[in-house]
Design an enzyme around this catalytic site. Structure first.
Site, PDB file in Angstrom:
ATOM      1  N   SER A 197      59.816 -75.394  55.051  1.00 47.21           N
ATOM      2  CA  SER A 197      59.096 -75.964  55.090  1.00 47.21           C
ATOM      3  C   SER A 197      59.066 -77.094  57.511  1.00 47.21           C
ATOM      4  CB  SER A 197      58.154 -77.245  54.678  1.00 47.21           C
ATOM      5  OG  SER A 197      59.135 -78.416  54.441  1.00 47.21           O
ATOM      6  N   ALA A 210      63.436 -85.182  51.878  1.00 44.57           N
ATOM      7  CA  ALA A 210      64.423 -84.385  51.553  1.00 44.57           C
ATOM      8  C   ALA A 210      63.367 -83.070  51.269  1.00 44.57           C
ATOM      9  CB  ALA A 210      64.072 -84.843  50.063  1.00 44.57           C
ATOM     10  N   GLY A 220      63.656 -80.512  56.568  1.00 47.86           N
ATOM     11  CA  GLY A 220      62.766 -79.861  57.344  1.00 47.86           C
ATOM     12  C   GLY A 220      62.484 -79.884  58.409  1.00 47.86           C
ATOM     13  N   ASP A 267      61.136 -95.798  48.833  1.00 44.83           N
ATOM     14  CA  ASP A 267      59.884 -96.333  48.538  1.00 44.83           C
ATOM     15  C   ASP A 267      59.436 -95.268  50.280  1.00 44.83           C
ATOM     16  OD1 ASP A 267      56.850 -95.356  47.987  1.00 44.83           O
ATOM     17  OD2 ASP A 267      57.344 -96.981  46.708  1.00 44.83           O
ATOM     18  N   ASP A 310      55.608 -86.100  55.012  1.00 45.45           N
ATOM     19  CA  ASP A 310      55.130 -85.022  54.738  1.00 45.45           C
ATOM     20  C   ASP A 310      55.060 -85.921  52.640  1.00 45.45           C
ATOM     21  OD1 ASP A 310      54.375 -82.388  53.410  1.00 45.45           O
ATOM     22  OD2 ASP A 310      56.557 -81.819  53.707  1.00 45.45           O
ATOM     23  N   LYS A 320      47.305 -83.522  51.189  1.00 46.32           N
ATOM     24  CA  LYS A 320      46.212 -82.823  50.488  1.00 46.32           C
ATOM     25  C   LYS A 320      45.022 -82.425  50.230  1.00 46.32           C
ATOM     26  CE  LYS A 320      49.614 -81.108  46.094  1.00 46.32           C
ATOM     27  NZ  LYS A 320      48.895 -79.504  46.713  1.00 46.32           N
TER      28      LYS A 320
HETATM   29  C1  SAM Z   1      56.853 -80.752  50.536  1.00 51.78           C
HETATM   30  S1  SAM Z   1      58.363 -82.672  50.159  1.00 51.78           S
HETATM   31  C2  SAM Z   1      58.918 -82.592  51.757  1.00 51.78           C
HETATM   32  C3  SAM Z   1      59.584 -81.628  52.902  1.00 51.78           C
HETATM   33  C4  SAM Z   1      60.562 -82.244  53.204  1.00 51.78           C
HETATM   34  N1  SAM Z   1      58.985 -82.164  55.277  1.00 51.78           N
HETATM   35  C5  SAM Z   1      60.907 -80.629  54.522  1.00 51.78           C
HETATM   36  O1  SAM Z   1      60.745 -80.575  55.184  1.00 51.78           O
HETATM   37  O2  SAM Z   1      62.062 -80.881  53.989  1.00 51.78           O
HETATM   38  C6  SAM Z   1      57.904 -83.824  49.448  1.00 51.78           C
HETATM   39  C7  SAM Z   1      58.919 -84.979  49.389  1.00 51.78           C
HETATM   40  O3  SAM Z   1      58.748 -86.059  49.281  1.00 51.78           O
HETATM   41  C8  SAM Z   1      59.448 -87.415  48.513  1.00 51.78           C
HETATM   42  N2  SAM Z   1      58.629 -88.290  48.513  1.00 51.78           N
HETATM   43  C9  SAM Z   1      57.328 -88.233  47.808  1.00 51.78           C
HETATM   44  N3  SAM Z   1      57.049 -89.224  46.614  1.00 51.78           N
HETATM   45  C10 SAM Z   1      58.050 -90.310  47.547  1.00 51.78           C
HETATM   46  C11 SAM Z   1      57.491 -91.896  48.204  1.00 51.78           C
HETATM   47  N4  SAM Z   1      57.369 -92.996  47.134  1.00 51.78           N
HETATM   48  N5  SAM Z   1      58.531 -91.955  48.924  1.00 51.78           N
HETATM   49  C12 SAM Z   1      59.519 -91.183  49.440  1.00 51.78           C
HETATM   50  N6  SAM Z   1      59.475 -89.730  49.309  1.00 51.78           N
HETATM   51  C13 SAM Z   1      58.908 -90.021  48.189  1.00 51.78           C
HETATM   52  C14 SAM Z   1      59.975 -86.548  47.793  1.00 51.78           C
HETATM   53  O4  SAM Z   1      60.608 -86.516  46.933  1.00 51.78           O
HETATM   54  C15 SAM Z   1      59.948 -85.045  48.298  1.00 51.78           C
HETATM   55  O5  SAM Z   1      61.575 -84.840  48.607  1.00 51.78           O
END
Ligand code: SAM
Length: 351
Positions: free
Chosen positions: A185, A216, A219, A255, A271, A300
């Site tokens: 990504s 996480a 990327g 969060d 993201d 989304k």
């Molecule tokens: C699509 S992944 C992100 C990928 C990242 N942009 C990359 O390039 O590797 C979505 C991430 O959002 C995190 N996430 C979802 N809801 C969240 C929240 N409320 N607070 C922090 N992280 C959150 C998830 O744990 C997940 O790791």
């Protein structure tokens, strides 16, 4: 000032390329721009709308189009015999005698379209040779390009367009996956920086600070770190590979909807996979409060009424920025590396 290329007639319409499955949205973008009069049609990976007139600003991809990857004014559309596809194209072009410096043979972003890529490579020199012989194709400074978009093996849209920086064959940016980036990504943020941000090298510089919400495995963080930014990476999940323990990265397991930095930052990227209107409200808060000045984030898309949902989310943000009396630039685009989401860029400020 004349708005047409030398010796060309008005186009019969506009062909727009998009991700397969998003033709309805792509056509809606075209119609919003050029009106609904006349004929319209969609096929896998493209939409076509007839239009009476064109102006200089119509060339390329107007900023208001979200689902259009590329848009080309069409001179004509031909059905082609299997044995000789070149002759009808040359005959058609004789009526228009266009002047251009480059030829692109394009096809939809579908499996059928990709099967046309080897034909396109072989066909290209024949088209160029014929166009050179007729005096249409010249070696001068690159200004105009002939686009032959093969909707199918036996059907071509013939278009002519002014060449612009950042044009990609078939509307698809070909980006190299950085080996040190921990997830694919990363290409999405790279594409956003290349296609949505003006002068990215000026706006993303060493010494700046960024926040990555939902970071996480890293990327997107990688793209910021790679440009010299210090990054707060907010995610309960683990950072991986080169982004795990990187000296420019502070991983915060919190969060993303609650965490805020102590001081304003230059960049916010987000993201997190969440309801789009929640993301929109969060981005609106960060920008309206001055916590960040520039942002790239994903929204989304729902299965239906995608345009309406995007409009609703963008309105949440623009209302907040307008209420705060801020000037800003906003771009939203369904990037090549996006699937069921769009990517937005907002910059607050005058420059
Ligand atoms: C699509 S992944 C992100 C990928 C990242 N942009 C990359 O390039 O590797 C979505 C991430 O959002 C995190 N996430 C979802 N809801 C969240 C929240 N409320 N607070 C922090 N992280 C959150 C998830 O744990 C997940 O790791």
């Amino acid at each position: 000032m004349s708005t047409l290329a030398p010796s060309t007639s008005s186009p019969s319409g506009y062909i727009a390329y998009c991700r397969p499955g998003f033709e309805t949205e792509c056509l809606a973008d075209l119609q919003q721009r050029y009106g609904k009069q006349g004929q319209q049609e969609t096929g896998p990976g493209w939409a076509y709308q007839t239009a009476a007139a064109r102006s200089e600003e119509d060339f390329g991809k107007p900023q208001s189009m979200i689902f259009v990857r590329e848009c080309v004014p069409v001179l004509g559309r031909l059905s082609l015999p299997e044995r000789d596809r070149l002759t009808p194209i040359v005959q058609f072009l004789r009526e228009h005698a266009p002047a251009f410096q480059e030829v692109w043979i394009e096809y939809p972003d579908t499996n059928e379209g990709k099967a046309l890529s080897s034909f396109a490579r072989k066909f290209q020199p024949h088209v160029e040779k014929a166009c050179r012989a007729e005096g249409w194709l010249s070696d001068g400074p690159l200004q105009w390009r002939l686009h032959l978009f093969f909707a199918a093996q036996n059907e071509v849209f013939i278009g002519l367009r002014r060449v612009r920086p950042g044009d990609w064959l078939c509307g698809i940016p070909r980006l190299r996956m950085p080996t040190e980036a921990p997830s694919r990504s990363t290409l999405k943020l790279l594409e956003a920086f290349i296609t949505l941000v003006d002068e990215p090298e000026r706006r993303l510089k060493a010494g700046m600070t960024g926040v990555d919400l939902g970071a996480a495995p890293g990327g997107w963080t990688y793209q910021l770190v790679h440009r010299g930014l210090k990054v707060y990476a907010i995610d309960n999940g683990p950072m991986k590979g080169s982004m795990d323990g990187h000296p420019q990265v502070k991983h915060v397991r919190e969060d993303g909807f609650r965490w805020k930095p102590k001081h304003a930052v230059d960049w916010l990227v987000c993201d997190m996979v969440e309801q789009p209107v929640r993301i929109a409200s969060l981005i609106a808060q960060w920008l309206a409060s001055g916590t960040a000045r520039q942002t790239v984030f994903n929204l989304k898309l729902p299965m239906k009424k995608r345009h309406a949902e995007v409009a609703r989310c963008l309105e949440v943000i623009t209302d907040a920025l307008d209420d705060a009396g801020l000037r800003y630039r906003l771009r939203a685009r369904h990037l090549y590396h996006d699937r069921e989401e769009i990517t937005c860029y907002i910059r607050v400020g005058k420059d």
